[in-house]
Write a protein that holds these residues in place. Structure first.
Motif, PDB file in Angstrom:
ATOM      1  N   VAL A  77       1.575  -1.227  -0.137  1.00 29.15           N
ATOM      2  CA  VAL A  77      -0.190   0.105   0.159  1.00 29.15           C
ATOM      3  C   VAL A  77       0.884   0.936  -0.184  1.00 29.15           C
ATOM      4  CG1 VAL A  77      -1.758   1.174   1.284  1.00 29.15           C
ATOM      5  CG2 VAL A  77      -1.886  -1.157   1.476  1.00 29.15           C
ATOM      6  N   PHE A  78       2.309   1.274   0.730  1.00 27.92           N
ATOM      7  CA  PHE A  78       2.417   2.650   0.856  1.00 27.92           C
ATOM      8  C   PHE A  78       3.053   2.542  -0.163  1.00 27.92           C
ATOM      9  CE2 PHE A  78       4.654   3.062   5.365  1.00 27.92           C
ATOM     10  CZ  PHE A  78       3.482   3.811   5.928  1.00 27.92           C
ATOM     11  N   LEU A  79       3.646   1.579  -0.995  1.00 25.73           N
ATOM     12  CA  LEU A  79       4.979   1.625  -2.302  1.00 25.73           C
ATOM     13  C   LEU A  79       3.374   2.184  -3.744  1.00 25.73           C
ATOM     14  CD1 LEU A  79       6.637   0.584  -3.730  1.00 25.73           C
ATOM     15  CD2 LEU A  79       6.090  -1.477  -4.238  1.00 25.73           C
ATOM     16  N   LEU A  84       1.733   6.358  -6.943  1.00 23.62           N
ATOM     17  CA  LEU A  84       0.798   7.718  -7.508  1.00 23.62           C
ATOM     18  C   LEU A  84       0.737   8.672  -7.065  1.00 23.62           C
ATOM     19  CD1 LEU A  84      -2.695   4.853  -7.122  1.00 23.62           C
ATOM     20  CD2 LEU A  84      -1.032   5.709  -8.869  1.00 23.62           C
ATOM     21  N   SER A  85       0.900   8.985  -5.585  1.00 24.21           N
ATOM     22  CA  SER A  85       1.351  10.294  -5.318  1.00 24.21           C
ATOM     23  C   SER A  85       2.508  11.334  -6.000  1.00 24.21           C
ATOM     24  CB  SER A  85       1.430  10.226  -4.337  1.00 24.21           C
ATOM     25  OG  SER A  85       2.811  10.320  -3.712  1.00 24.21           O
ATOM     26  N   GLY A  86       3.591  10.270  -6.737  1.00 24.29           N
ATOM     27  CA  GLY A  86       4.213  10.821  -7.514  1.00 24.29           C
ATOM     28  C   GLY A  86       3.895  11.372  -9.006  1.00 24.29           C
ATOM     29  N   LEU A  87       3.083  10.251  -9.393  1.00 18.92           N
ATOM     30  CA  LEU A  87       3.060  10.901 -10.743  1.00 18.92           C
ATOM     31  C   LEU A  87       1.635  11.513 -10.571  1.00 18.92           C
ATOM     32  CD1 LEU A  87       2.730   6.814 -11.969  1.00 18.92           C
ATOM     33  CD2 LEU A  87       4.209   8.317 -12.480  1.00 18.92           C
ATOM     34  N   LEU A  88       0.497  11.831 -10.230  1.00 19.43           N
ATOM     35  CA  LEU A  88      -0.388  12.651  -9.442  1.00 19.43           C
ATOM     36  C   LEU A  88      -0.006  14.188  -9.436  1.00 19.43           C
ATOM     37  CD1 LEU A  88      -3.238  10.831  -8.708  1.00 19.43           C
ATOM     38  CD2 LEU A  88      -2.718  11.087 -10.872  1.00 19.43           C
ATOM     39  N   THR A  89       1.155  14.780  -8.737  1.00 21.54           N
ATOM     40  CA  THR A  89       1.558  15.848  -8.550  1.00 21.54           C
ATOM     41  C   THR A  89       2.493  16.111  -9.171  1.00 21.54           C
ATOM     42  OG1 THR A  89       1.827  14.975  -6.055  1.00 21.54           O
ATOM     43  CG2 THR A  89       2.387  17.509  -6.369  1.00 21.54           C
ATOM     44  N   PRO A  90       2.465  17.468  -9.414  1.00 19.61           N
ATOM     45  CA  PRO A  90       3.101  17.877 -10.977  1.00 19.61           C
ATOM     46  C   PRO A  90       4.668  18.588  -9.850  1.00 19.61           C
ATOM     47  CG  PRO A  90       0.882  19.191 -10.773  1.00 19.61           C
ATOM     48  CD  PRO A  90       1.148  18.435  -9.330  1.00 19.61           C
ATOM     49  N   ASN A  93      10.395  14.179  -8.324  1.00 19.88           N
ATOM     50  CA  ASN A  93      11.371  13.632  -9.343  1.00 19.88           C
ATOM     51  C   ASN A  93      10.888  12.390  -8.967  1.00 19.88           C
ATOM     52  OD1 ASN A  93      14.150  12.499 -10.182  1.00 19.88           O
ATOM     53  ND2 ASN A  93      14.978  14.213  -8.422  1.00 19.88           N
ATOM     54  N   ASN A  94      10.034  12.179  -9.931  1.00 19.95           N
ATOM     55  CA  ASN A  94       9.836  10.534 -10.268  1.00 19.95           C
ATOM     56  C   ASN A  94      10.822   9.587 -11.031  1.00 19.95           C
ATOM     57  OD1 ASN A  94       7.494  10.606  -9.151  1.00 19.95           O
ATOM     58  ND2 ASN A  94       7.093  11.735 -11.457  1.00 19.95           N
ATOM     59  N   THR A  95      12.078  10.563 -11.098  1.00 24.73           N
ATOM     60  CA  THR A  95      13.483   9.262 -11.784  1.00 24.73           C
ATOM     61  C   THR A  95      13.883   9.302 -10.471  1.00 24.73           C
ATOM     62  OG1 THR A  95      13.863  11.349 -13.544  1.00 24.73           O
ATOM     63  CG2 THR A  95      14.906  10.016 -13.183  1.00 24.73           C
ATOM     64  N   ALA A  96      13.957  10.201  -9.748  1.00 24.52           N
ATOM     65  CA  ALA A  96      14.460   9.664  -8.536  1.00 24.52           C
ATOM     66  C   ALA A  96      13.980   8.355  -7.720  1.00 24.52           C
ATOM     67  CB  ALA A  96      15.005  11.246  -7.883  1.00 24.52           C
ATOM     68  N   HIS A  97      12.372   8.907  -7.858  1.00 21.36           N
ATOM     69  CA  HIS A  97      11.489   7.316  -6.947  1.00 21.36           C
ATOM     70  C   HIS A  97      11.571   6.613  -7.628  1.00 21.36           C
ATOM     71  CE1 HIS A  97       8.529  10.979  -5.548  1.00 21.36           C
ATOM     72  NE2 HIS A  97       9.741  10.877  -5.057  1.00 21.36           N
ATOM     73  N   PHE A  98      11.989   6.543  -8.886  1.00 21.69           N
ATOM     74  CA  PHE A  98      11.419   4.660 -10.151  1.00 21.69           C
ATOM     75  C   PHE A  98      13.869   4.479  -9.153  1.00 21.69           C
ATOM     76  CE2 PHE A  98       8.506   6.001 -12.231  1.00 21.69           C
ATOM     77  CZ  PHE A  98       7.622   5.135 -11.599  1.00 21.69           C
ATOM     78  N   VAL A  99      15.094   4.971  -9.218  1.00 16.13           N
ATOM     79  CA  VAL A  99      16.161   4.817  -9.380  1.00 16.13           C
ATOM     80  C   VAL A  99      16.059   4.383  -8.001  1.00 16.13           C
ATOM     81  CG1 VAL A  99      18.290   5.430  -9.298  1.00 16.13           C
ATOM     82  CG2 VAL A  99      16.712   6.259 -11.738  1.00 16.13           C
ATOM     83  N   GLY A 100      15.824   5.345  -6.960  1.00 11.44           N
ATOM     84  CA  GLY A 100      15.784   4.793  -5.697  1.00 11.44           C
ATOM     85  C   GLY A 100      15.522   3.240  -4.578  1.00 11.44           C
TER      86      GLY A 100
END
Length: 120
Positions: A77-79, A84-90, A93-100
């Motif tokens: 659920v956290f993941l 989702l919050s990263g993708l929906l919030t302008p 830094n989704n790059t850092a999220h995915f890479v991290g």
């Protein structure tokens, strides 16, 4: 997200946890710097936090015996909420999220491979 750190630190040890956390955060920001434009904002510890989520996702997938069923569900659920919050919030830094997250998963794989290595 604060509650993710102490459990991972107990599993890894303080030194390995610090190295793990910093590596995930640095990789997230370095990859962002390399593939995003020079005007792209990349600050904060979100890559490191997603690294912890990647670590726990590894536990959910490969080390189920280390987490209760309810804790496994909480991690998923956290993941999902984090992604989702990263993708929906302008401006996130989704790059850092995915890479991290990927770094955390792969580093967990390496950490457990070392733990299960037979002693000579």
């Amino acid at each position: 997200m604060f509650s993710l750190g102490p459990g991972a630190e107990r599993i890894l040890s303080s030194y390995k946890f610090l190295l793990f956390y910093l590596t995930c955060g640095l990789l997230g920001n370095i990859v962002t710097f390399l593939i995003q434009s020079s005007f792209y904002s990349h600050v904060g510890a979100s890559g490191a936090i997603f690294g912890l989520l990647g670590f726990y996702l590894y536990l959910v997938i490969k080390q189920k015996h280390m987490l209760s069923q309810s804790n496994q569900q909480i991690i998923v659920v956290f993941l999902i909420i984090g992604l989702l919050s990263g993708l929906l919030t302008p401006g996130t830094n989704n790059t850092a999220h995915f890479v991290g997250g990927i770094a955390g998963f792969l580093l967990a794989f390496l950490a457990f491979k070392q733990k299960n290595k037979p002693q000579i």
